[in-house]
Write a protein that holds these residues in place. Sequence first.
Motif, PDB file in Angstrom:
ATOM      1  N   ALA A   8      73.891  21.584  30.560  1.00  0.00           N
ATOM      2  CA  ALA A   8      73.359  21.677  29.546  1.00  0.00           C
ATOM      3  C   ALA A   8      74.267  22.397  28.496  1.00  0.00           C
ATOM      4  O   ALA A   8      75.090  23.499  28.875  1.00  0.00           O
ATOM      5  CB  ALA A   8      72.042  22.243  29.375  1.00  0.00           C
ATOM      6  N   GLN A   9      74.682  21.784  27.239  1.00  0.00           N
ATOM      7  CA  GLN A   9      75.290  22.478  26.271  1.00  0.00           C
ATOM      8  C   GLN A   9      74.655  23.398  25.066  1.00  0.00           C
ATOM      9  O   GLN A   9      73.791  22.836  24.711  1.00  0.00           O
ATOM     10  CB  GLN A   9      76.197  21.281  25.511  1.00  0.00           C
ATOM     11  N   PRO A  10      74.930  24.642  24.718  1.00  0.00           N
ATOM     12  CA  PRO A  10      74.528  25.204  23.756  1.00  0.00           C
ATOM     13  C   PRO A  10      74.152  24.325  22.387  1.00  0.00           C
ATOM     14  O   PRO A  10      75.008  23.872  21.850  1.00  0.00           O
ATOM     15  CB  PRO A  10      75.210  26.394  23.409  1.00  0.00           C
ATOM     16  N   ALA A  11      73.086  24.627  21.796  1.00  0.00           N
ATOM     17  CA  ALA A  11      72.716  23.956  20.605  1.00  0.00           C
ATOM     18  C   ALA A  11      72.427  25.249  19.429  1.00  0.00           C
ATOM     19  O   ALA A  11      71.987  26.197  19.679  1.00  0.00           O
ATOM     20  CB  ALA A  11      71.398  23.341  20.536  1.00  0.00           C
ATOM     21  N   SER A  12      73.245  24.974  18.383  1.00  0.00           N
ATOM     22  CA  SER A  12      73.191  25.989  17.360  1.00  0.00           C
ATOM     23  C   SER A  12      71.818  26.172  16.755  1.00  0.00           C
ATOM     24  O   SER A  12      71.229  25.208  16.117  1.00  0.00           O
ATOM     25  CB  SER A  12      74.340  25.476  16.233  1.00  0.00           C
ATOM     26  N   LEU A  13      71.254  27.410  16.589  1.00  0.00           N
ATOM     27  CA  LEU A  13      70.227  27.720  15.953  1.00  0.00           C
ATOM     28  C   LEU A  13      70.679  28.373  14.554  1.00  0.00           C
ATOM     29  O   LEU A  13      69.742  28.922  13.766  1.00  0.00           O
ATOM     30  CB  LEU A  13      69.221  28.506  16.630  1.00  0.00           C
ATOM     31  N   ASP A  14      71.704  28.290  14.141  1.00  0.00           N
ATOM     32  CA  ASP A  14      72.114  29.116  12.802  1.00  0.00           C
ATOM     33  C   ASP A  14      71.332  28.390  11.560  1.00  0.00           C
ATOM     34  O   ASP A  14      71.461  27.166  11.468  1.00  0.00           O
ATOM     35  CB  ASP A  14      73.763  28.724  12.661  1.00  0.00           C
ATOM     36  N   GLN A  15      70.675  29.272  10.850  1.00  0.00           N
ATOM     37  CA  GLN A  15      69.881  28.869   9.919  1.00  0.00           C
ATOM     38  C   GLN A  15      68.780  27.826  10.242  1.00  0.00           C
ATOM     39  O   GLN A  15      68.341  27.305   9.159  1.00  0.00           O
ATOM     40  CB  GLN A  15      70.850  28.358   8.640  1.00  0.00           C
ATOM     41  N   PHE A  16      68.221  27.831  11.297  1.00  0.00           N
ATOM     42  CA  PHE A  16      67.350  27.064  11.774  1.00  0.00           C
ATOM     43  C   PHE A  16      65.989  27.038  10.998  1.00  0.00           C
ATOM     44  O   PHE A  16      65.608  26.391  10.338  1.00  0.00           O
ATOM     45  CB  PHE A  16      67.179  26.987  13.183  1.00  0.00           C
ATOM     46  N   TYR A  17      65.606  28.379  11.009  1.00  0.00           N
ATOM     47  CA  TYR A  17      64.223  28.609  10.373  1.00  0.00           C
ATOM     48  C   TYR A  17      64.492  28.676   8.839  1.00  0.00           C
ATOM     49  O   TYR A  17      63.580  28.463   8.011  1.00  0.00           O
ATOM     50  CB  TYR A  17      63.488  30.092  10.710  1.00  0.00           C
ATOM     51  N   GLU A  18      65.686  29.122   8.438  1.00  0.00           N
ATOM     52  CA  GLU A  18      65.986  28.660   6.829  1.00  0.00           C
ATOM     53  C   GLU A  18      65.811  27.251   6.221  1.00  0.00           C
ATOM     54  O   GLU A  18      65.158  26.788   5.547  1.00  0.00           O
ATOM     55  CB  GLU A  18      67.043  29.124   6.451  1.00  0.00           C
ATOM     56  N   GLN A  19      66.193  26.382   7.211  1.00  0.00           N
ATOM     57  CA  GLN A  19      66.224  24.756   7.147  1.00  0.00           C
ATOM     58  C   GLN A  19      64.837  24.421   7.174  1.00  0.00           C
ATOM     59  O   GLN A  19      64.498  23.567   6.438  1.00  0.00           O
ATOM     60  CB  GLN A  19      67.026  24.058   8.342  1.00  0.00           C
ATOM     61  N   LEU A  20      63.977  25.034   8.267  1.00  0.00           N
ATOM     62  CA  LEU A  20      62.673  24.695   8.376  1.00  0.00           C
ATOM     63  C   LEU A  20      61.874  24.930   7.035  1.00  0.00           C
ATOM     64  O   LEU A  20      61.001  24.258   6.275  1.00  0.00           O
ATOM     65  CB  LEU A  20      62.019  25.183   9.380  1.00  0.00           C
ATOM     66  N   ALA A  21      62.256  26.150   6.440  1.00  0.00           N
ATOM     67  CA  ALA A  21      61.328  26.535   5.052  1.00  0.00           C
ATOM     68  C   ALA A  21      61.848  25.669   3.992  1.00  0.00           C
ATOM     69  O   ALA A  21      60.976  25.374   3.274  1.00  0.00           O
ATOM     70  CB  ALA A  21      61.969  28.103   4.828  1.00  0.00           C
ATOM     71  N   ALA A  22      63.013  25.263   3.954  1.00  0.00           N
ATOM     72  CA  ALA A  22      63.514  24.106   3.021  1.00  0.00           C
ATOM     73  C   ALA A  22      62.733  22.847   3.067  1.00  0.00           C
ATOM     74  O   ALA A  22      62.375  22.119   2.127  1.00  0.00           O
ATOM     75  CB  ALA A  22      64.875  23.842   2.865  1.00  0.00           C
ATOM     76  N   ALA A  23      62.259  22.660   4.520  1.00  0.00           N
ATOM     77  CA  ALA A  23      61.485  21.158   4.464  1.00  0.00           C
ATOM     78  C   ALA A  23      60.024  21.554   4.189  1.00  0.00           C
ATOM     79  O   ALA A  23      59.456  20.513   4.261  1.00  0.00           O
ATOM     80  CB  ALA A  23      61.671  20.735   6.031  1.00  0.00           C
ATOM     81  N   GLY A  24      59.726  22.664   4.179  1.00  0.00           N
ATOM     82  CA  GLY A  24      58.285  23.063   3.687  1.00  0.00           C
ATOM     83  C   GLY A  24      57.473  23.916   4.749  1.00  0.00           C
ATOM     84  O   GLY A  24      56.328  24.242   4.662  1.00  0.00           O
ATOM     85  N   TYR A  25      58.007  24.381   5.925  1.00  0.00           N
ATOM     86  CA  TYR A  25      57.637  25.105   6.873  1.00  0.00           C
ATOM     87  C   TYR A  25      58.097  26.711   6.730  1.00  0.00           C
ATOM     88  O   TYR A  25      59.139  26.993   6.863  1.00  0.00           O
ATOM     89  CB  TYR A  25      57.914  24.737   8.425  1.00  0.00           C
ATOM     90  N   THR A  26      56.838  27.284   6.177  1.00  0.00           N
ATOM     91  CA  THR A  26      57.094  28.696   5.714  1.00  0.00           C
ATOM     92  C   THR A  26      56.522  29.569   7.233  1.00  0.00           C
ATOM     93  O   THR A  26      55.429  29.877   7.156  1.00  0.00           O
ATOM     94  CB  THR A  26      56.319  29.138   4.582  1.00  0.00           C
ATOM     95  N   GLY A  30      65.493  16.479  10.950  1.00  0.00           N
ATOM     96  CA  GLY A  30      65.986  16.258   9.656  1.00  0.00           C
ATOM     97  C   GLY A  30      64.821  17.282   8.574  1.00  0.00           C
ATOM     98  O   GLY A  30      64.320  18.093   9.111  1.00  0.00           O
ATOM     99  N   ASP A  31      64.691  16.729   7.373  1.00  0.00           N
ATOM    100  CA  ASP A  31      63.884  17.359   6.538  1.00  0.00           C
ATOM    101  C   ASP A  31      62.383  16.852   6.437  1.00  0.00           C
ATOM    102  O   ASP A  31      61.630  17.350   5.576  1.00  0.00           O
ATOM    103  CB  ASP A  31      64.438  17.383   5.198  1.00  0.00           C
ATOM    104  N   GLU A  32      62.149  15.611   7.224  1.00  0.00           N
ATOM    105  CA  GLU A  32      60.643  15.284   6.924  1.00  0.00           C
ATOM    106  C   GLU A  32      59.618  16.191   7.708  1.00  0.00           C
ATOM    107  O   GLU A  32      59.950  16.869   8.615  1.00  0.00           O
ATOM    108  CB  GLU A  32      60.750  14.075   7.777  1.00  0.00           C
TER     109      GLU A  32
END
Length: 535
Positions: free
Chosen positions: A447-465, A519-521
């Motif tokens: 298994a290869q590491p997946a980046s979580l950098d700014q993950f929750y910030e990206q979710l916030a931009a999609a509408g998940y607070t 994505g952003d959906e």
Amino acid sequence: CAAALEPHTGWDVLDVLGEAVVADRVEVLQPASWAVAVSLAALWQAHGVVPDAVVGHSQGEIAAACVAGALSLEDAARVVALRSQTIAARLAGHGAMASIALPASAVEVMEGVWIAARNGPESTVVAGDPAAVERVLARYEAAGVRVRRIAVDYASHTPHVEAIQDELADVLGGITSSAPSVPWWSTVDSGWVTEPVDDDYWYRNLRQPVAMDTATGELDGSLFIECSAHPVLLPALDQERTVASLRTDDGGWERFLTALAEAWTQGADVDWTTLIEPAQHRVLDLPTYPFDHKRYWLQPAPAGGAGIGHPFLSSAAVLPGSDGVLLTGKLSLATHPWLADHAVQDTVLLPGTAFLELVVRAGDEVGCDTIDELVIETPLVLPVTGAVDLTVTVDQPDTTGHRPVSVHARPEGTDTWTRHVTGTLTTSATDTTPAPNSFPQWPPTGAQPASLDQFYEQLAAAGYTYGPAFQGLRAAWRAGDTIYAEVALPEDRAADVDRFGVHPALLDAALHAGRLDAGDELELPFSWTGVRLHA
């Protein structure tokens, strides 16, 4: 606005607001929308928020011209009333319109369909012949693109409008216009209006595509306040610099005061003395350092009672005349403050994993260890203040041993129950469900590491607070199509974790791993099948 409209409509807009006829008939909807927009603009100005510029989208330009001083209230009422009556008589029933979540440059149309509005990078409106519009939408739906059918039966901003050009010239002849006193950006001509507009402008406003994208580009960095009954344009704008005056089913005084506060925090000059007499308040300087939060208030007791031992549920009772059961409980942000960390588009929703937890617990009462199916029919919005009453009902088994289950809720102190969840429970004849995998090595080999950098910030931009309680995804790895993840609750949530089957915030965080490539959906889980709890 009501007085200006009535000579042309024959009805009072104050009598029709809130009635179904507003949405059903264009000759009612458009004048009513105009009246709401102009009146909201006046309300904002009455509280000190004066526009530096105005922009109108499609028929919203009639309101924009009125607020800018280019049209008098009487002439604007005439334009919107008579033009909408012409649309109803000549165009209604012959067209369709829909929104596609793509930029206009990426939308491919076909014969009988045209680009009607360029709203922004994720919003384009198409219009035209109904059958052709449906073929375009079917193609994009099949490709996974979000589309929305607009509830109209005519095709504005297309060649369909040419059929009423001469009639509009007759009914709108003699409209008097002035040079705007407030800067007005035209979404017809993509430029500032500096001279009086002629009668033909209001035909071109209906015929040409709406160039909303040029307005947002020209005014980039501005604070946008949408003066409408529902903020349909906000998704096309910078979400951090927008304020909605009203929202669907949220149009009262509290909503407008909230909008004033939102605008003020973004730099608008709100005149608070219009709401509070100067003698009744004094202005204090805030400290220049972050507040040190410390609670001094009594913490309400959790809803769960000792008898049933669950944080959400307080009692269980056998239904009369059957071996079904009824579980009851109560939820509020006072007793369960961590639920406030689950907000979608700024609305606190009970997470779907909490519904799953309620039904798992109900299954324990009747000896059912499997949720065959669970479907969320209606999201449960948690109020900022007050509580909601909960019931979980498990009916007697049918001939196959399956038990229907449902979850209802109502605002505390009311009599109106809403069914939020339906499903079925059963007892497995044999334990055929595989137990969770155990891993001799972690992370799994290959298994290869997946980046979580700014993950929750990206979710916030999609509408998940998501607040701290729901930001539980700690690490993730990919192996082919499989995502492995580590999730954990914050330490302050450990106190009641043993009273849940699986803590809803923890299970919700596990689902976040599936959003790494989404994505952003905006998507929320609403259906589960074959659920077993292995704890």
